[in-house]
Design a protein around this motif. Structure first.
Motif, PDB file in Angstrom:
ATOM      1  N   VAL A 283      36.827  47.328  37.338  1.00 59.28           N
ATOM      2  CA  VAL A 283      37.952  47.407  36.401  1.00 59.28           C
ATOM      3  C   VAL A 283      39.120  46.559  36.885  1.00 59.28           C
ATOM      4  O   VAL A 283      39.761  45.846  36.105  1.00 59.28           O
ATOM      5  CB  VAL A 283      38.387  48.878  36.205  1.00 59.28           C
ATOM      6  N   LEU A 284      39.404  46.606  38.182  1.00 53.73           N
ATOM      7  CA  LEU A 284      40.479  45.768  38.730  1.00 53.73           C
ATOM      8  C   LEU A 284      40.176  44.288  38.540  1.00 53.73           C
ATOM      9  O   LEU A 284      41.060  43.495  38.194  1.00 53.73           O
ATOM     10  CB  LEU A 284      40.679  46.079  40.210  1.00 53.73           C
ATOM     11  N   ALA A 285      38.929  43.919  38.777  1.00 54.92           N
ATOM     12  CA  ALA A 285      38.550  42.514  38.621  1.00 54.92           C
ATOM     13  C   ALA A 285      38.680  42.057  37.179  1.00 54.92           C
ATOM     14  O   ALA A 285      38.993  40.891  36.914  1.00 54.92           O
ATOM     15  CB  ALA A 285      37.113  42.304  39.095  1.00 54.92           C
ATOM     16  N   SER A 286      38.461  42.969  36.252  1.00 58.43           N
ATOM     17  CA  SER A 286      38.537  42.590  34.839  1.00 58.43           C
ATOM     18  C   SER A 286      39.955  42.242  34.413  1.00 58.43           C
ATOM     19  O   SER A 286      40.166  41.641  33.362  1.00 58.43           O
ATOM     20  CB  SER A 286      38.012  43.728  33.961  1.00 58.43           C
ATOM     21  N   GLN A 287      40.940  42.600  35.236  1.00 53.55           N
ATOM     22  CA  GLN A 287      42.337  42.297  34.911  1.00 53.55           C
ATOM     23  C   GLN A 287      42.830  41.022  35.591  1.00 53.55           C
ATOM     24  O   GLN A 287      43.954  40.599  35.368  1.00 53.55           O
ATOM     25  CB  GLN A 287      43.235  43.463  35.357  1.00 53.55           C
ATOM     26  N   SER A 288      42.003  40.437  36.460  1.00 53.25           N
ATOM     27  CA  SER A 288      42.480  39.343  37.290  1.00 53.25           C
ATOM     28  C   SER A 288      41.779  38.035  36.952  1.00 53.25           C
ATOM     29  O   SER A 288      40.911  37.970  36.088  1.00 53.25           O
ATOM     30  CB  SER A 288      42.249  39.683  38.763  1.00 53.25           C
ATOM     31  N   ASN A 289      42.174  36.993  37.664  1.00 53.03           N
ATOM     32  CA  ASN A 289      41.536  35.684  37.525  1.00 53.03           C
ATOM     33  C   ASN A 289      41.673  34.952  38.851  1.00 53.03           C
ATOM     34  O   ASN A 289      42.143  35.511  39.833  1.00 53.03           O
ATOM     35  CB  ASN A 289      42.176  34.892  36.372  1.00 53.03           C
ATOM     36  N   PHE A 290      41.262  33.699  38.884  1.00 49.01           N
ATOM     37  CA  PHE A 290      41.287  32.937  40.125  1.00 49.01           C
ATOM     38  C   PHE A 290      42.495  32.023  40.221  1.00 49.01           C
ATOM     39  O   PHE A 290      42.453  31.035  40.949  1.00 49.01           O
ATOM     40  CB  PHE A 290      40.006  32.116  40.273  1.00 49.01           C
ATOM     41  N   HIS A 291      43.575  32.351  39.516  1.00 51.58           N
ATOM     42  CA  HIS A 291      44.788  31.571  39.692  1.00 51.58           C
ATOM     43  C   HIS A 291      45.258  31.709  41.137  1.00 51.58           C
ATOM     44  O   HIS A 291      45.386  32.809  41.660  1.00 51.58           O
ATOM     45  CB  HIS A 291      45.882  32.076  38.745  1.00 51.58           C
ATOM     46  N   GLY A 292      45.531  30.627  41.781  1.00 51.77           N
ATOM     47  CA  GLY A 292      45.975  30.656  43.166  1.00 51.77           C
ATOM     48  C   GLY A 292      44.861  30.709  44.181  1.00 51.77           C
ATOM     49  O   GLY A 292      45.108  30.941  45.359  1.00 51.77           O
ATOM     50  N   ILE A 293      43.615  30.499  43.752  1.00 46.07           N
ATOM     51  CA  ILE A 293      42.496  30.569  44.688  1.00 46.07           C
ATOM     52  C   ILE A 293      42.585  29.465  45.745  1.00 46.07           C
ATOM     53  O   ILE A 293      41.960  29.551  46.810  1.00 46.07           O
ATOM     54  CB  ILE A 293      41.153  30.473  43.930  1.00 46.07           C
ATOM     55  N   ALA A 294      43.383  28.430  45.452  1.00 52.07           N
ATOM     56  CA  ALA A 294      43.540  27.357  46.444  1.00 52.07           C
ATOM     57  C   ALA A 294      44.169  27.873  47.735  1.00 52.07           C
ATOM     58  O   ALA A 294      44.058  27.243  48.784  1.00 52.07           O
ATOM     59  CB  ALA A 294      44.403  26.234  45.858  1.00 52.07           C
ATOM     60  N   ALA A 295      44.817  29.042  47.657  1.00 48.84           N
ATOM     61  CA  ALA A 295      45.423  29.620  48.855  1.00 48.84           C
ATOM     62  C   ALA A 295      44.409  30.358  49.722  1.00 48.84           C
ATOM     63  O   ALA A 295      44.746  30.818  50.811  1.00 48.84           O
ATOM     64  CB  ALA A 295      46.549  30.584  48.457  1.00 48.84           C
TER      65      ALA A 295
END
Length: 385
Positions: A283-295
């Motif tokens: 459920v937590l993952a369903s609210q997120s994305n990979f914005h900022g994964i470069a960090a």
């Protein structure tokens, strides 16, 4: 194009994905699961589905996500505490508890020192994934999520904590298994006696889970979550201690109380908490994305630095207090790996140490959320300009 627009198809998908990787691991035992556990693969898959736009993020689904997380996290922590017997942990004796305390201190120093080293590259609230990770590296993923909720960490930062946890933990497990053969030389250097023959009582076992126990535990867990939320509304709040923090602490306390009653022998709490944990992550993952994964590389560097400092300090404590290698390795993995991996390492050292690994990992579950909140408080203070 969005395929899912309402709550029930969304919930069905979350449950199916949450059960997919554990089922594959149980059936096939692929080696990838030793590097990326099912819980991390679940997070990554659900995040990929969220980024692809499989479901519409409308008011109905947002409300369902918020309600599920706010009620399931305290319910989960209540169930996790049911298997924690403080009396059994106390019977381990001062030497074993001393190793645990030194491991916790070494991790505390390691997290704060690593943050000070890299804080100029972690602006704003970018310290939060490290604080959440500290909860996991004393307890487990549930403690990570509890800390994340308590400090109001944005969902898109959870990927940093989970990826750092999985990759650095996998590296450390290999090291701990590999150093077992060095135990005789290490023990001579620290002048410690081997812990392989420590007499300990086995932790309590549970009967097979039945449908009635599932219903009763679920009902009790959700009732405790609701009661904790209600009581939290009457307690004082501050910058770091919110109503959510009180809810989490109250639910944990309720679980510890029940753990010391005859009700704790009723089967099913462990099975339900495992299912609930991976469902919460989905459920937590369903609210997120990979914005900022470069960090991500920076957080991996932070995680590796934490483990390196922790290892050096723990070796120093071993020399000072005459701890043996087996207890140091088990205590370290009980913190960083949790209750699932620690017994495996303990068994590879000595079968007599399996109960030690289980009980120390359970003690980590008890302390993990508080540890993470303490680290978060210090990091948030140090982050101020």
């Amino acid at each position: 194009m969005h395929v899912i627009h309402t709550v029930w198809p969304y919930l069905a998908l979350m449950l199916l994905v949450a059960g997919l990787f554990p089922a594959i691991e149980r059936r096939f035992g692929w080696k990838i699961f030793s590097v990326l556990p099912p819980i991390v693969l679940t997070y990554l898959l659900v995040t990929a589905l969220a980024v692809s736009g499989l479901w519409q993020v409308n008011a109905e689904i947002k409300a369902a996500q918020s309600m599920l997380v706010s009620h399931m996290v305290p319910a989960l922590l209540f169930l996790l505490m049911i298997n924690c017997d403080l009396r059994a942990i106390w019977r381990l004796g001062p030497r074993v508890l001393g190793v645990f305390a030194c491991t916790s201190v070494s991790l505390f120093v390691a997290f704060i020192a690593s943050f000070l080293i890299y804080r100029h590259w972690l602006p704003g609230n970018q310290w939060q994934p490290l604080a959440a990770l500290s909860g996991s590296w004393v307890g487990g993923t549930a403690n990570m999520i509890a800390v994340k909720q308590a400090i109001a960490m944005p969902d898109d930062l959870l990927a940093m904590s989970l990826l750092t946890d999985a990759l650095c933990y996998s590296m450390w497990v290999v090291v701990l298994f590999s150093v077992a053969r060095l135990a005789p030389a290490f023990n001579r250097w620290t002048r410690a006696r081997s812990s392989g023959d420590i007499p300990l009582a086995e932790p309590k076992t549970s009967a097979p889970t039945t449908y009635d126990s599932v219903l009763l535990w679920l009902g009790m867990a959700l009732a405790v979550a609701a009661l904790s939320g209600w009581l939290a509304g009457w307690l004082p709040v501050s910058g770091m201690v919110s109503a959510t923090t009180w809810t989490i602490l109250l639910a944990t306390g309720c679980g510890l109380v029940v753990a010391h009653t005859p009700l704790a022998r009723f089967p099913g709490a462990g099975t339900i908490s495992s299912a609930m944990l991976i469902s919460v992550v989905a459920v937590l993952a369903s609210q997120s994305n990979f914005h900022g994964i470069a960090a991500a590389p920076l957080y991996l560097l932070c995680g590796a630095t934490v483990i390196a400092i922790h290892a050096v300090l723990l070796v120093g404590f071993a020399k000072l207090f005459r701890f043996d290698l087996y207890l140091c390795g088990i205590s370290s993995l009980a913190h960083i790996g949790g209750v699932a991996a620690t017994p495996i390492l303990a068994a590879s050292y000595s079968a007599a140490l399996v109960p030690v690994g289980i009980l120390l990992a359970l003690l980590g579950y008890i302390l993990g959320t508080g540890f993470g909140l303490l680290v978060a408080t210090i990091m948030s203070t140090l982050a101020l300009p």
